[in-house]
Scaffold this motif. Structure first.
Motif, PDB file in Angstrom:
ATOM      1  N   SER A  31     108.224  45.018 113.675  1.00 45.74           N
ATOM      2  CA  SER A  31     108.147  43.558 113.763  1.00 45.74           C
ATOM      3  C   SER A  31     107.145  43.128 114.829  1.00 45.74           C
ATOM      4  O   SER A  31     106.353  42.205 114.616  1.00 45.74           O
ATOM      5  CB  SER A  31     109.536  42.989 114.074  1.00 45.74           C
ATOM      6  OG  SER A  31     109.488  41.589 114.181  1.00 45.74           O
TER       7      SER A  31
ATOM      8  N   GLY B 259     103.653  41.119 113.978  1.00 45.16           N
ATOM      9  CA  GLY B 259     103.385  39.835 114.627  1.00 45.16           C
ATOM     10  C   GLY B 259     102.021  39.824 115.290  1.00 45.16           C
ATOM     11  O   GLY B 259     101.251  38.860 115.154  1.00 45.16           O
TER      12      GLY B 259
ATOM     13  N   PRO C  88     112.994  38.604 111.534  1.00 42.88           N
ATOM     14  CA  PRO C  88     111.617  38.100 111.463  1.00 42.88           C
ATOM     15  C   PRO C  88     110.705  38.939 110.553  1.00 42.88           C
ATOM     16  O   PRO C  88     109.688  38.440 110.082  1.00 42.88           O
ATOM     17  CB  PRO C  88     111.146  38.153 112.918  1.00 42.88           C
ATOM     18  CG  PRO C  88     111.997  39.218 113.554  1.00 42.88           C
ATOM     19  CD  PRO C  88     113.322  39.137 112.872  1.00 42.88           C
TER      20      PRO C  88
ATOM     21  N   GLN D 126     107.328  37.876 108.405  1.00 43.55           N
ATOM     22  CA  GLN D 126     106.063  38.399 108.913  1.00 43.55           C
ATOM     23  C   GLN D 126     105.277  39.131 107.821  1.00 43.55           C
ATOM     24  O   GLN D 126     104.053  39.003 107.730  1.00 43.55           O
ATOM     25  CB  GLN D 126     106.335  39.329 110.096  1.00 43.55           C
ATOM     26  CG  GLN D 126     106.798  38.624 111.354  1.00 43.55           C
ATOM     27  CD  GLN D 126     107.259  39.594 112.416  1.00 43.55           C
ATOM     28  OE1 GLN D 126     107.735  40.701 112.106  1.00 43.55           O
ATOM     29  NE2 GLN D 126     107.155  39.193 113.687  1.00 43.55           N
TER      30      GLN D 126
END
Length: 651
Positions: A176, A180, A258, A262
């Protein structure tokens, strides 16, 4: 003393160092043959590269290999293996759970059995409803969790090849964080900002996740876009029901964290940066094996790469060159030997330009004068092989001269003579002179000025030659285009090399006539325009002859049809078939003008058109020339032989 041991085997470290390079001159000859037959040089060069120079190792063979690999990939298995595998594991988990519940005698067990009995038939919906289920069997719970974790791992590993080790413990936090940072880098690049430093920082931090080691941001984007496009193609390749099942399974596997958002954002960024990549095309794959998500996406990615490679090797888009073909993609998909073949083809294409065999002008790609000389020399050599061996004389003025062939006689040397010395007769004169002197030995031989003799030669006269060649479409349709061009180039080369004092003009005629250089003749292509304007060709021939009044006039005509067009007073051509009386009369007037000028016109008549034969026989009687009826294959021998005979005054 140490003993040396040597092992021998096939060469494996790059291109074979003993493999012969492509023969550039042979490639020029092969292209020349195509051009002579009426093809454009651009088409001839393209086909040479596609087929390979006579050995068949061209782009077509590489493209065929890529197509075979594509067909093999389509038979690798079924794409819905991820859903099928999830269904199988779910069935295993449910069976294990039911066995555990069946051994219990309590209301909670009966309630759980009822829950399991009422699960939806859809695998993804069943897995969704079981997300809050309190498993009685630890083994069944582990199998259920493996469905989600395994699919999640496959999705991430498919997008990022270096994630395998990072996901061993099931921790996706690093993934993650990396995705990002990656989205931020791509968004900055999309805005046109300088990303060199940002790319280096990103690779320093996350480079271990990218084993292909991209050297710049474009290489990184290309690699990620290929993987993302493969995933998109997988979804497009499934049926609507299969697609919905797989998407729901992936959503559940990725969860509400997330990472799910993403990855979706990453796909959008890559689509914007590489819109030309094939994102939406699906494939129908089949086979006995059920492919998991990663294997299915890998197969479709390979098919996508092969599709791009097949398109590059096809060279069908305007302005295509071998520089458009990705050598690394060829090596990755087809192997090193295929990449070596491509590099050799590139080198051949470059060498043709570097060595000056082809050149580019305002009209595009053309054969250079160097290539035309080679084609003319090759054609002339082939013609001379067919001509009977023996001396070919020239039209001459019998006078002593330095230029020309020896005629077998000699004369006393005079001051200022530059003829070759007759050594045998010179020494003979000296010996006889000394032998006639009393008391003088004949040896050693001493030369006096009166002993020298020079060999007499023929002084060559110059000739002015007009070669009129028929460019009508029938010449091409009946297979006479190539022999006509080869004959003209051979004659041009003969004049340039053996008779440089002669003035040759090639005149092509269809509906109109025009003077042609070697290059223009080689490059000219057949058209569908109708008309055989011999009158215009003879008019241009007459102008050429009159520009060289002191030379012997030679007019040669190659045609396969009777005159069907002539020029009007305003310069426009009139065409009609059968020939108009006006056309015949205008053509005969030009023949008469040439006759009065002293030019003999010899005609090389191709085909057996009765009208052409009657007309040319009449012209020959009127002009005093001759009519030949050679086969197309023998045209060059007839024309060259007649030209040489004309120059020695024997018509």
């Amino acid at each position: 003393m140490a003993r040396n041991v040597f092992r021998y085997g096939a060469w494996r470290d790059g291109p074979d160092p003993l493999a012969p390079p492509y023969d550039v001159r042979a490639a020029v000859d092969e292209m020349g043959e195509r051009v002579m037959q009426g093809d454009s040089l651009r088409d001839a060069l393209r086909d040479l590269i596609r087929r390979g120079p006579r050995d068949g190792r061209g782009l077509d063979s590489l493209r065929d290999r890529a197509r075979r690999l594509r067909r093999d990939a389509l038979r690798r298995g079924n794409l819905d293996g991820a859903v099928t595998r999830a269904q199988q594991m779910l069935d295993q988990a449910l069976a294990t759970e039911r066995d555990t519940l069946r051994a219990r005698d309590d209301m909670d067990a009966r309630f759980n059995e009822a829950v399991l009995d009422n699960l939806p038939r859809s695998t993804s919906q069943a897995i969704s409803e079981l997300s809050e289920y309190n498993w009685a069997s630890p083994e069944a719970r582990d199998i259920y969790q493996q469905i989600l974790d395994g699919l999640k791992r496959e999705v991430v590993e498919q997008r990022f090849a270096g994630m395998r080790n990072a996901l061993q413990n099931g921790d996706f936090s690093e993934v993650s964080a990396m995705v990002g940072d990656l989205n931020q880098l791509l968004e900055k690049h999309a805005r046109g900002e300088d990303t060199d430093d940002a790319f280096r920082d990103f690779m320093d931090k996350h480079g271990r996740f990218f084993p292909d080691d991209p050297q710049n941001i474009d290489e990184l984007i290309d690699s990620l876009a290929r993987q993302a496009a493969a995933a998109e193609r997988l979804m497009r390749s499934l049926s609507p029901q299969q697609r919905e099942e797989l998407q729901n399974l992936m959503d559940q596997a990725l969860g509400d964290g997330p990472l799910r958002g993403q990855l979706a954002e990453l796909t959008d960024n890559l689509k914007a940066l590489r819109p030309g990549m094939n994102w939406g095309r699906g494939e129908r794959m089949r086979g006995g094996e059920d492919l998991g998500y990663g294997d299915a996406a890998e197969a479709l990615g390979e098919i996508g790469d092969l599709d791009g490679l097949i398109d590059q090797l096809g060279q069908e888009h305007p302005g295509a060159t071998l520089d458009d073909v990705d050598v690394e993609a060829v090596e990755r998909q087809l192997g090193r030997s295929a990449a070596d073949d491509l590099r050799r083809l590139r080198e051949l294409e470059r060498e043709l330009r570097r060595q000056g065999w082809v050149q580019r002008d305002d009209e595009g790609l053309t054969l250079s004068p160097k290539a035309l000389r080679r084609l003319g020399r090759t054609a002339l050599s082939a013609i001379f092989r067919d001509i009977t061996e023996g001396k070919r004389g020239e039209h001459d003025m019998r006078d002593a001269g330095a230029a020309g062939d020896l005629i077998g006689s000699s004369r006393r040397w005079e001051f200022g003579d530059d003829q070759p010395l007759d050594v045998v007769r010179t020494l003979g004169n000296a010996v006889r002179r000394r032998a006639g002197s009393r008391g003088t030995a004949t040896l050693p031989v001493r030369l006096e000025p009166e002993d020298f003799e020079v060999a007499e030669t023929e002084r060559r006269a110059s000739a002015v030659v007009a070669l009129c060649v028929d460019l009508s479409y029938s010449m091409f349709a009946d297979g006479r285009w190539g022999p006509m061009k080869q004959t003209a180039l051979a004659l041009s080369h003969l004049v340039a090399t053996k008779y440089p004092q002669d003035a040759l003009q090639i005149i092509g005629f269809g509906k109109y006539a025009m003077s042609l250089s070697q290059g223009e003749l080689a490059a000219i292509e057949p058209t569908m325009e109708k008309g055989t304007n011999l009158q215009h060709a003879l008019k241009l021939a007459g102008r050429h002859l009159r520009r060289h009044p002191g030379a012997e006039p030679v007019v040669l005509v190659v045609t396969d049809g009777e005159p069907t067009a002539h020029l009007e007073d305003d310069g426009e051509a009139t065409f009609w078939w059968p020939p108009l009386q006006e056309t015949v009369q205008a053509t005969v007037r030009e023949v008469d003008l040439l006759t009065r000028y002293g030019a003999t016109m010899n005609v090389f008549m191709l085909g057996d058109d009765p009208g052409l034969q009657r007309f040319m026989d009449a012209v020959a009687r009127r002009n005093g020339g001759r009519v030949f009826s050679p086969d197309a294959a023998e045209l060059g021998r007839y024309v060259i032989d007649d030209y040489v005979r004309a120059r020695r005054g024997r018509r």
